[in-house]
Design a protein around this motif. Sequence first.
Motif, PDB file in Angstrom:
ATOM      1  N   GLU A  76      -0.216  -0.833  13.337  1.00 51.95           N
ATOM      2  CA  GLU A  76      -0.627  -0.375  11.850  1.00 51.95           C
ATOM      3  C   GLU A  76      -1.964   0.612  12.431  1.00 51.95           C
ATOM      4  OE1 GLU A  76       0.062  -4.425   9.861  1.00 51.95           O
ATOM      5  OE2 GLU A  76      -2.043  -3.929  10.262  1.00 51.95           O
ATOM      6  N   ALA A  77      -2.778   0.205  13.317  1.00 49.89           N
ATOM      7  CA  ALA A  77      -3.938   1.166  13.948  1.00 49.89           C
ATOM      8  C   ALA A  77      -3.257   2.481  14.524  1.00 49.89           C
ATOM      9  CB  ALA A  77      -4.925   0.333  14.750  1.00 49.89           C
ATOM     10  N   ILE A 132       3.851  -2.372   5.886  1.00 44.95           N
ATOM     11  CA  ILE A 132       2.957  -1.637   6.973  1.00 44.95           C
ATOM     12  C   ILE A 132       2.339  -0.298   6.215  1.00 44.95           C
ATOM     13  CG2 ILE A 132       5.075  -0.592   7.695  1.00 44.95           C
ATOM     14  CD1 ILE A 132       3.678  -0.812  10.561  1.00 44.95           C
ATOM     15  N   SER A 133       3.158   0.103   5.257  1.00 45.50           N
ATOM     16  CA  SER A 133       2.819   1.316   4.713  1.00 45.50           C
ATOM     17  C   SER A 133       1.289   1.427   4.241  1.00 45.50           C
ATOM     18  CB  SER A 133       3.430   1.944   3.589  1.00 45.50           C
ATOM     19  OG  SER A 133       5.097   1.878   3.952  1.00 45.50           O
ATOM     20  N   ALA A 139      -5.692   2.858   7.482  1.00 45.19           N
ATOM     21  CA  ALA A 139      -6.314   3.227   8.541  1.00 45.19           C
ATOM     22  C   ALA A 139      -6.021   4.401   8.977  1.00 45.19           C
ATOM     23  CB  ALA A 139      -5.214   2.542   9.755  1.00 45.19           C
ATOM     24  N   ALA A 140      -5.320   5.466   8.388  1.00 47.32           N
ATOM     25  CA  ALA A 140      -5.343   6.990   8.517  1.00 47.32           C
ATOM     26  C   ALA A 140      -6.452   7.373   7.933  1.00 47.32           C
ATOM     27  CB  ALA A 140      -3.973   7.383   7.913  1.00 47.32           C
ATOM     28  N   GLY A 203      -9.598  -0.202   9.914  1.00 47.06           N
ATOM     29  CA  GLY A 203      -9.304   0.095   8.610  1.00 47.06           C
ATOM     30  C   GLY A 203      -7.739  -0.768   8.427  1.00 47.06           C
ATOM     31  N   ALA A 204      -7.324  -0.936   9.807  1.00 51.05           N
ATOM     32  CA  ALA A 204      -5.992  -2.006   9.710  1.00 51.05           C
ATOM     33  C   ALA A 204      -6.350  -3.406   9.616  1.00 51.05           C
ATOM     34  CB  ALA A 204      -5.166  -1.862  11.164  1.00 51.05           C
ATOM     35  N   ILE A 205      -7.523  -3.745  10.000  1.00 53.59           N
ATOM     36  CA  ILE A 205      -7.851  -5.162   9.706  1.00 53.59           C
ATOM     37  C   ILE A 205      -8.303  -5.425   8.214  1.00 53.59           C
ATOM     38  CG2 ILE A 205      -9.792  -7.020  10.409  1.00 53.59           C
ATOM     39  CD1 ILE A 205      -9.503  -5.928  13.015  1.00 53.59           C
ATOM     40  N   VAL A 206      -8.826  -4.500   7.866  1.00 58.04           N
ATOM     41  CA  VAL A 206      -9.544  -4.442   6.266  1.00 58.04           C
ATOM     42  C   VAL A 206      -8.349  -4.395   5.239  1.00 58.04           C
ATOM     43  CG1 VAL A 206     -10.661  -3.247   4.316  1.00 58.04           C
ATOM     44  CG2 VAL A 206     -11.937  -3.380   6.501  1.00 58.04           C
TER      45      VAL A 206
END
Length: 261
Positions: A76-77, A132-133, A139-140, A203-206
């Motif tokens: 994801e990151a 995952i989207s 993350a973006a 961002g991915a973790i949040v």
Amino acid sequence: MSVTATRNRARAKSGVPFGRLLIPFAGAALVIALWELTVRVFAVPIYLVPAPSDVWTALVENRQILIDNLWPTATEAFLGFLLGNGVAILLAVCFVYSDLVYRAFYPVSVALRTIPIIAVAPVFVIMFGNGISSKVLIAALICFFPTLVNMVVGLKSVDPQTIELMKVLSARPWEIFFKARWYAALPFLFSSLEIAATSCVLGAIVAEWIGSEKGLGNLIIQATYDFRTPFLYAAMAVSSALAVAGVLLIALLKRLVVRWK
């Protein structure tokens, strides 16, 4: 002999001294030792602050679980890193070549940056689901703005006389871009990419905190609710290692690409 000495000095400057690599590890070892000593001396309960040795034990005992949940977060990151920085670079080019686009959309970009990511994450999860989207988009978004700002500054930092000279020499627009503007923007780009390498992991973790069934963010939430503090610290350590690995990779690429710096 003077030429040989000059070459040796150049090689010494281009390399990384061993002492510079040793100092950060020595500092980290000192912090860990003080942490361990403080917890043991003051008998701090393990559910409040575990000792580094307890975190290491949890890391070893749960290594397979951590590895299995590391890959979703890393994916994801990484995808968010590519998407966020790719869009930022393209938009920065549009801003530099069109003053109208810059004045119309740069304030919008700034406004997006002012919104806390923890507030945006639930909106994305509602819109795109728990897949995952939504994680990739969050993350973006979190690594988008630093790259945008740095690229705009970098593309505009080229000497105007260089642009005029290339026009006089009948250089095409794409030649001016890649041989002047892009060249000048590369140091700015890699500086922003180093920031984005850590931001995309955050961002991915949040995003995984808001809603997910796997990932390091999900492990952190589960460990917090279950008061498994050593496992919580172990998951955070793996998350930190992932971000540090990204920064080191970008630093290596910067050293290879931006050789004149």
